[in-house]
Design an enzyme around this catalytic site. Structure first.
Site: not given
Ligand SMILES: C[S@@+](CC[C@H](N)C(=O)[O-])C[C@H]1O[C@@H](n2cnc3c(N)ncnc32)[C@H](O)[C@@H]1O
Length: 271
Positions: A18, A41, A96, A114, A139-140, A160
């Site tokens: 961050h 993500h 983030s 997300e 889906d990211g 992420d």
């Molecule tokens: C490591 S966390 C993200 C933390 C955030 N970026 C932060 O720094 O505050 C990963 C997130 O990705 C989500 N996730 C999992 N698979 C995903 C996908 N294919 N596309 C988007 N989000 C996804 C999870 O639900 C989770 O909330």
């Protein structure tokens, strides 16, 4: 999709990631022209460090709680990050997308993706008072390519993922390489856990196949024994001028309080 970032929010790796994000955003804001932040993500945006998940792991106690009140002459990005965290409230931690939303200007925008429906709903609420933001429950990986190149032709893409799937390193590398092909001048920040040094090295090698001629690696590793993840990295494609040097200075400030070492090295290009 079992991963919940609430167990890990504010840990040593979140701190490094961050602060680096703040450093990149502050750099982008030096020009008037607007930019986009794409958070592939995004998580839930706002974390309760007194919640059951955070209490269970206590990871924030070895992370943000050791530096929340750090004062003195700090590198700009670290000072800004700490101000944002403190403004979020005691025992709260901004993820983030919330960090980005707070730093954006009227000409900038945030796309926060997300996949988990509950996390996406909490995120929408956390960002409700901000304009210029869009939350996509999607889906990211799939969505990123559709969003590139952005109309602003300037921006940062934070990738992420949870690294839950056995082939997630491969999916991340493939996605970033394809994204870079569509938007070669973008700044890409790609987070990864270091559980196996060999895996991390081959991941860095795969990202080099993007053809990016400027790629810096920031890794943070904990000195203290303990449970859980010991080290993590952030690969930054097209880092802003001065970013690597800034991260070195930030690492010097975090070294003692976090009992962690931050290493910065160029994989391609240089200062
Ligand atoms: C490591 S966390 C993200 C933390 C955030 N970026 C932060 O720094 O505050 C990963 C997130 O990705 C989500 N996730 C999992 N698979 C995903 C996908 N294919 N596309 C988007 N989000 C996804 C999870 O639900 C989770 O909330």
């Amino acid at each position: 999709m079992n991963y919940r970032h609430a167990y890990h929010a504010g840990n040593f790796a979140d701190v490094a990631k961050h602060v680096a994000l703040v450093a990149v955003l502050e750099h982008l804001k030096r020009k008037d022209k607007g930019f986009v932040v794409i958070d592939t993500h995004a998580g839930r945006g706002l974390y309760d460090l007194l919640g059951a998940e955070a209490i269970k792991t206590s990871e924030a106690l070895a992370g943000i709680e050791r530096i929340r009140r750090l004062k003195g002459h700090l590198p700009e990005a670290l000072a800004t990050y700490l101000e944002l965290v403190r403004a979020t409230g005691d025992s709260k931690y901004p993820g983030s997308p919330l960090i980005a939303a707070q730093l954006l200007r009227p000409q900038d925008r945030l796309v926060a993706i997300e996949k988990h429906p509950e996390e996406a709903e909490v995120l929408s609420n956390a960002l409700a008072s901000y304009t210029r933001q869009q939350v996509l429950e999607a889906d990211g990986y799939d969505r990123l390519t559709m969003l590139l190149p952005p109309r602003e032709r300037r921006g940062v893409i934070l990738v992420d993922p949870p690294f839950e799937a056995v082939d997630e390193f491969r999916i991340v590398a493939r996605t970033v390489v394809a994204a870079h092909r569509r938007f070669a001048t973008g700044i890409y920040m790609v987070w990864y856990p270091i559980k196996s040094v060999a895996r991390a090295e081959s991941f860095c090698g795969e990202l080099l196949t993007s053809g990016a001629d400027s790629l810096v690696r920031v890794e943070i590793s904990r000195d203290e024994p303990g449970e859980g993840m010991r080290a993590a990295g952030l690969l930054v494609i097209n880092p802003p001028f001065g970013f690597a040097k800034q991260m070195v200075a930030i690492g010097e400030n975090l070294r003692a309080p976090l009992a962690a070492q931050l290493r910065v090295n160029w994989l391609s290009g240089g200062p």
